[in-house]
Design a protein around this motif. Structure first.
Motif, PDB file in Angstrom:
ATOM      1  N   GLN A   1      23.330  -5.518 -11.528  1.00 32.51           N
ATOM      2  CA  GLN A   1      23.848  -5.250 -10.188  1.00 32.51           C
ATOM      3  C   GLN A   1      24.000  -3.765  -9.845  1.00 32.51           C
ATOM      4  O   GLN A   1      24.348  -3.423  -8.715  1.00 32.51           O
ATOM      5  CB  GLN A   1      25.201  -5.946 -10.017  1.00 32.51           C
ATOM      6  N   ALA A   2      23.738  -2.898 -10.790  1.00 30.10           N
ATOM      7  CA  ALA A   2      24.005  -1.472 -10.570  1.00 30.10           C
ATOM      8  C   ALA A   2      23.262  -0.930  -9.357  1.00 30.10           C
ATOM      9  O   ALA A   2      23.834  -0.174  -8.553  1.00 30.10           O
ATOM     10  CB  ALA A   2      23.635  -0.678 -11.825  1.00 30.10           C
ATOM     11  N   GLU A   3      21.986  -1.272  -9.202  1.00 31.53           N
ATOM     12  CA  GLU A   3      21.206  -0.738  -8.078  1.00 31.53           C
ATOM     13  C   GLU A   3      21.772  -1.165  -6.730  1.00 31.53           C
ATOM     14  O   GLU A   3      21.919  -0.345  -5.813  1.00 31.53           O
ATOM     15  CB  GLU A   3      19.739  -1.172  -8.175  1.00 31.53           C
ATOM     16  N   SER A   4      22.093  -2.454  -6.591  1.00 28.16           N
ATOM     17  CA  SER A   4      22.595  -2.941  -5.308  1.00 28.16           C
ATOM     18  C   SER A   4      23.963  -2.360  -4.988  1.00 28.16           C
ATOM     19  O   SER A   4      24.269  -2.062  -3.830  1.00 28.16           O
ATOM     20  CB  SER A   4      22.652  -4.476  -5.298  1.00 28.16           C
ATOM     21  N   LEU A   5      24.787  -2.159  -5.989  1.00 34.56           N
ATOM     22  CA  LEU A   5      26.104  -1.563  -5.779  1.00 34.56           C
ATOM     23  C   LEU A   5      25.981  -0.116  -5.328  1.00 34.56           C
ATOM     24  O   LEU A   5      26.675   0.326  -4.407  1.00 34.56           O
ATOM     25  CB  LEU A   5      26.926  -1.644  -7.064  1.00 34.56           C
ATOM     26  N   LYS A   6      25.086   0.625  -5.961  1.00 31.90           N
ATOM     27  CA  LYS A   6      24.888   2.028  -5.595  1.00 31.90           C
ATOM     28  C   LYS A   6      24.329   2.129  -4.175  1.00 31.90           C
ATOM     29  O   LYS A   6      24.759   2.971  -3.373  1.00 31.90           O
ATOM     30  CB  LYS A   6      23.957   2.708  -6.590  1.00 31.90           C
ATOM     31  N   ALA A   7      23.384   1.255  -3.837  1.00 35.18           N
ATOM     32  CA  ALA A   7      22.802   1.267  -2.496  1.00 35.18           C
ATOM     33  C   ALA A   7      23.843   0.931  -1.435  1.00 35.18           C
ATOM     34  O   ALA A   7      23.752   1.392  -0.292  1.00 35.18           O
ATOM     35  CB  ALA A   7      21.643   0.280  -2.429  1.00 35.18           C
ATOM     36  N   ALA A   8      24.846   0.143  -1.802  1.00 36.63           N
ATOM     37  CA  ALA A   8      25.894  -0.251  -0.851  1.00 36.63           C
ATOM     38  C   ALA A   8      26.921   0.847  -0.621  1.00 36.63           C
ATOM     39  O   ALA A   8      27.738   0.743   0.304  1.00 36.63           O
ATOM     40  CB  ALA A   8      26.592  -1.519  -1.349  1.00 36.63           C
TER      41      ALA A   8
ATOM     42  N   LEU B   1      24.521   2.560 -19.805  1.00 41.16           N
ATOM     43  CA  LEU B   1      23.452   3.563 -19.875  1.00 41.16           C
ATOM     44  C   LEU B   1      22.496   3.422 -18.690  1.00 41.16           C
ATOM     45  O   LEU B   1      21.994   4.425 -18.159  1.00 41.16           O
ATOM     46  CB  LEU B   1      22.701   3.437 -21.199  1.00 41.16           C
ATOM     47  N   HIS B   2      22.256   2.194 -18.246  1.00 43.53           N
ATOM     48  CA  HIS B   2      21.390   1.979 -17.082  1.00 43.53           C
ATOM     49  C   HIS B   2      22.038   2.560 -15.829  1.00 43.53           C
ATOM     50  O   HIS B   2      21.360   3.199 -15.010  1.00 43.53           O
ATOM     51  CB  HIS B   2      21.125   0.491 -16.902  1.00 43.53           C
ATOM     52  N   ALA B   3      23.324   2.341 -15.668  1.00 41.95           N
ATOM     53  CA  ALA B   3      24.029   2.876 -14.499  1.00 41.95           C
ATOM     54  C   ALA B   3      23.958   4.394 -14.482  1.00 41.95           C
ATOM     55  O   ALA B   3      23.775   5.015 -13.426  1.00 41.95           O
ATOM     56  CB  ALA B   3      25.482   2.404 -14.497  1.00 41.95           C
TER      57      ALA B   3
ATOM     58  N   GLY C   1      31.397  -4.714 -17.478  1.00 43.94           N
ATOM     59  CA  GLY C   1      30.046  -4.248 -17.735  1.00 43.94           C
ATOM     60  C   GLY C   1      29.035  -5.303 -18.129  1.00 43.94           C
ATOM     61  O   GLY C   1      27.845  -4.998 -18.253  1.00 43.94           O
ATOM     62  N   VAL C   2      29.465  -6.548 -18.306  1.00 47.99           N
ATOM     63  CA  VAL C   2      28.531  -7.585 -18.759  1.00 47.99           C
ATOM     64  C   VAL C   2      27.380  -7.762 -17.771  1.00 47.99           C
ATOM     65  O   VAL C   2      26.224  -7.928 -18.162  1.00 47.99           O
ATOM     66  CB  VAL C   2      29.278  -8.925 -18.973  1.00 47.99           C
ATOM     67  N   LEU C   3      27.663  -7.709 -16.483  1.00 50.79           N
ATOM     68  CA  LEU C   3      26.651  -7.915 -15.447  1.00 50.79           C
ATOM     69  C   LEU C   3      26.203  -6.615 -14.791  1.00 50.79           C
ATOM     70  O   LEU C   3      25.503  -6.645 -13.777  1.00 50.79           O
ATOM     71  CB  LEU C   3      27.198  -8.872 -14.376  1.00 50.79           C
TER      72      LEU C   3
END
Length: 333
Positions: A108-115, A149-151, A102-104
């Motif tokens: 990266q959450a947005e790009s991972l979800k979009a992928a 929480l952001h994710a 979870g450190v990063l």
């Protein structure tokens, strides 16, 4: 023509592939890595994304439908969202999850979800910076909490928190972790401390069993009732709070092994297939993947050979159990 499923000599059908993309990590958890002077594999030894995708496509044709991306810490591997995109496009793959510290995650959450990533498992072994430091030998637990929480805020529907409890280290935060998960609607899973730490200094008396943790939670928060299994292969035994305030699971790898239902195959970051987290044997997929003459049939044969050699169980509680030579970060969680 449809391929035959991947079945071992005990009749277990394998549909779950765990893919480690790196042995590197940005923290140093005591149950996984040495504190300093860690020698990581050079970049050229790690499987390239197209190699991982090819092996996964072959495995999917054999019935693999569920993937988990691991490390080390997978988010330190550059361009990870591109791999997620490639894997999510493979016919037959129904589910991709990521295990991260979870450190990063916030970055990266947005790009991972979009992928195409939809599920996250985040390691969270303490809520105070002091406890987090005792486990990870690093500071910055708030950065992890913010990432979780952001994710959730951007729409990751399933976020599980994984916690390894070690006596005298973080067992004092069991209740606070449970309350945190209940507050935000996360699934919390307690994982028993396994003999995969880097020092090899592991003993059975260091294991706080899932049953013991369950008792602590019930005494402090309220009763738990078992949830009916929907997936007979999942490692956790899930419980719901009787008051409806969420769910908690227990991965009792040591005290109550679930080897008889195991459906997992592992691919290490340097391209070794492994049939058990506790085995020191590996089958060299990288050599095949880097040979231009290799056919998909040869990759299928390697996968079948690996699974055919799988043990009945890890045997941790047996007198002749031998601890694996490699630590968790070298295998893939």
């Amino acid at each position: 023509m449809k391929e035959l499923p991947i079945i071992d000599t005990y009749g277990r059908v394998h549909t779950n592939l765990r893919i480690s993309v790196t042995d590197r990590c940005n923290i140093r958890c005591v149950y996984c890595m040495p504190s300093e002077d860690v020698t990581f594999r050079p970049k050229h030894e790690l499987l390239r994304f197209e190699e991982i995708t090819r092996l996964t496509r072959v495995a999917a044709g054999m019935g693999v439908n569920k993937l988990r991306i691991t490390g080390g810490e997978p988010l330190v591997r550059a361009g990870l969202s591109e791999l997620i995109s490639q894997l999510s496009s493979i016919n037959g793959i129904e589910d991709i999850a990521l295990t991260t510290n979870g450190v990063l995650l916030a970055k990266q959450a947005e790009s991972l979800k979009a992928a195409g990533l939809r599920r996250l498992n985040v390691s969270l072994d303490g809520l105070s910076d002091e406890t987090f430091f005792r486990i990870s030998r690093r500071r910055g637990v708030q950065q992890i909490i913010d990432g979780i929480l952001h994710a959730q805020q951007i729409g990751f529907g399933t976020i599980r928190l994984n916690t390894v409890i070690i006596p005298g280290v973080n067992d004092g935060e069991i209740i606070e972790l449970a309350k945190f998960a209940r507050k935000y609607g996360f699934e919390l899973r307690f994982i028993e401390f396994m003999p995969l730490n880097s020092t090899g200094h592991w003993e059975m008396n260091q294991v706080i069993t899932g049953a013991s943790i369950r008792g602590i939670i019930e005494q402090a928060i309220g009763s738990l009732k078992a949830v009916a299994e929907t997936d007979p292969h999942q490692p956790a035994r899930d419980y719901e709070y009787a008051d409806g305030g969420g769910r908690v699971g227990f991965v009792d790898s040591v005290s109550e092994p679930f080897c008889s239902a195991c459906n997992r195959l592992r691919l290490t970051s340097e391209g070794q297939l492994r049939n058990c987290l506790f085995s020191d044997d590996g089958w060299d997929a990288r050599a095949l993947l880097r040979n231009p003459a290799t056919t998909d049939d040869e990759i299928r044969l390697l996968i079948r050979d690996c699974i055919r050699a799988k043990w009945a169980g890890h045997g941790i509680q047996n007198f002749d159990f031998v601890k694996p030579q490699r630590a968790m970060y070298e295998i893939g969680g």
